[in-house]
Scaffold this motif. Structure first.
Motif, PDB file in Angstrom:
ATOM      1  N   LYS A 115     -15.725  22.555   4.854  1.00 50.07           N
ATOM      2  CA  LYS A 115     -15.830  22.886   6.244  1.00 50.07           C
ATOM      3  C   LYS A 115     -16.603  21.651   6.859  1.00 50.07           C
ATOM      4  O   LYS A 115     -17.835  21.971   7.385  1.00 50.07           O
ATOM      5  CB  LYS A 115     -16.329  24.154   6.497  1.00 50.07           C
ATOM      6  N   ASP A 117     -17.220  18.624   9.279  1.00 50.72           N
ATOM      7  CA  ASP A 117     -16.737  18.251  10.738  1.00 50.72           C
ATOM      8  C   ASP A 117     -16.466  16.798  10.660  1.00 50.72           C
ATOM      9  O   ASP A 117     -17.166  15.866  11.239  1.00 50.72           O
ATOM     10  CB  ASP A 117     -17.756  18.548  11.778  1.00 50.72           C
ATOM     11  N   HIS A 119     -12.910  13.760  10.609  1.00 49.89           N
ATOM     12  CA  HIS A 119     -11.524  13.643  10.369  1.00 49.89           C
ATOM     13  C   HIS A 119     -11.566  12.531   9.625  1.00 49.89           C
ATOM     14  O   HIS A 119     -11.506  11.360  10.055  1.00 49.89           O
ATOM     15  CB  HIS A 119     -11.033  13.551  12.087  1.00 49.89           C
ATOM     16  N   ALA A 138     -16.364  11.040  12.998  1.00 54.67           N
ATOM     17  CA  ALA A 138     -16.935  12.243  13.177  1.00 54.67           C
ATOM     18  C   ALA A 138     -17.806  11.985  14.264  1.00 54.67           C
ATOM     19  O   ALA A 138     -18.543  11.177  14.732  1.00 54.67           O
ATOM     20  CB  ALA A 138     -17.855  12.628  11.793  1.00 54.67           C
TER      21      ALA A 138
END
Length: 209
Positions: A115, A117, A119, A138
């Motif tokens: 999880k 955050d 990409h 990010a």
């Protein structure tokens, strides 16, 4: 897969080496050419070569004819062209392309499970397959220590995670600007200057995103 290179084919990178020729080489995913030194006179534009970089051995393509450094007053390159790419280099290069797809999926799955955050944008092995670079974007700083451990266990090589900005992302993936043309950072810009608030306003960009 045999990853051992013939050391006799390689050019040593000795300190303060003075090369007679400078050669411009481009790598996949990077529009900017980089200069490498060589003694070889048989290199030509469009040849594929193996070069020494800060990331490790890489294969790239010559994009201009070699230039005489003394004649044109060019800066001395600090890294050498090691050799022309061999058939084995091309085979390793193609194998890396396939294995990068699997590594990309593994990294995406781990990011989802943890999880985080961030990409993920790309995964790229060095030619010798001993290191892989993951590029991501990010919004905030990401604690990826656990991700590094998992990737190291799964891929059995050195791992580097590199965060880039939105303009670097646009350069990688491409896009269309408000002018209707391909983004400048994709077409020709290699260096990104700081953007002021006035510049953003002039381009009618939203400032609160």
């Amino acid at each position: 897969m045999n990853r051992e290179f013939n050391k006799e084919e390689q050019t040593e990178n000795r300190p303060n080496e003075k090369y007679p020729y400078s050669v411009a080489v481009c790598f996949r995913g990077a529009g900017k050419p980089y200069s490498f030194g060589t003694y070889h006179t048989d290199l030509q534009k469009d040849d594929w070569v193996v070069v020494e970089t800060a990331q490790g051995d890489e294969m790239g393509q010559i994009v201009a004819e070699p230039l005489n450094i003394e004649m044109y007053g060019l800066p001395m390159p600090t890294k050498p062209i090691m050799r022309k790419a061999t058939q084995r280099d091309h085979e390793d290069y193609q194998e890396n392309l396939e294995e990068e797809k699997a590594a990309f999926r593994i990294c995406c799955d781990e990011i989802t499970e943890l999880k985080l955050d961030m990409h993920l944008l790309s995964a790229q092995y060095t030619l010798s397959h001993d290191k892989i670079l993951f590029v991501y974007i990010a919004e905030q700083r990401v604690d990826f220590r656990e991700l590094l451990k998992r990737l190291g266990t799964a891929l059995r090589c050195r791992i580097e995670l590199r965060q880039i900005g939105e303009r670097d992302k646009a350069k990688m993936v491409g896009g269309i600007g408000m002018c209707g043309m391909e983004c400048c950072c994709t077409r020709f810009k290699n260096h990104f200057d700081v953007i002021s608030i006035n510049m953003a306003k002039n381009q009618l960009l939203a400032l609160n995103i």
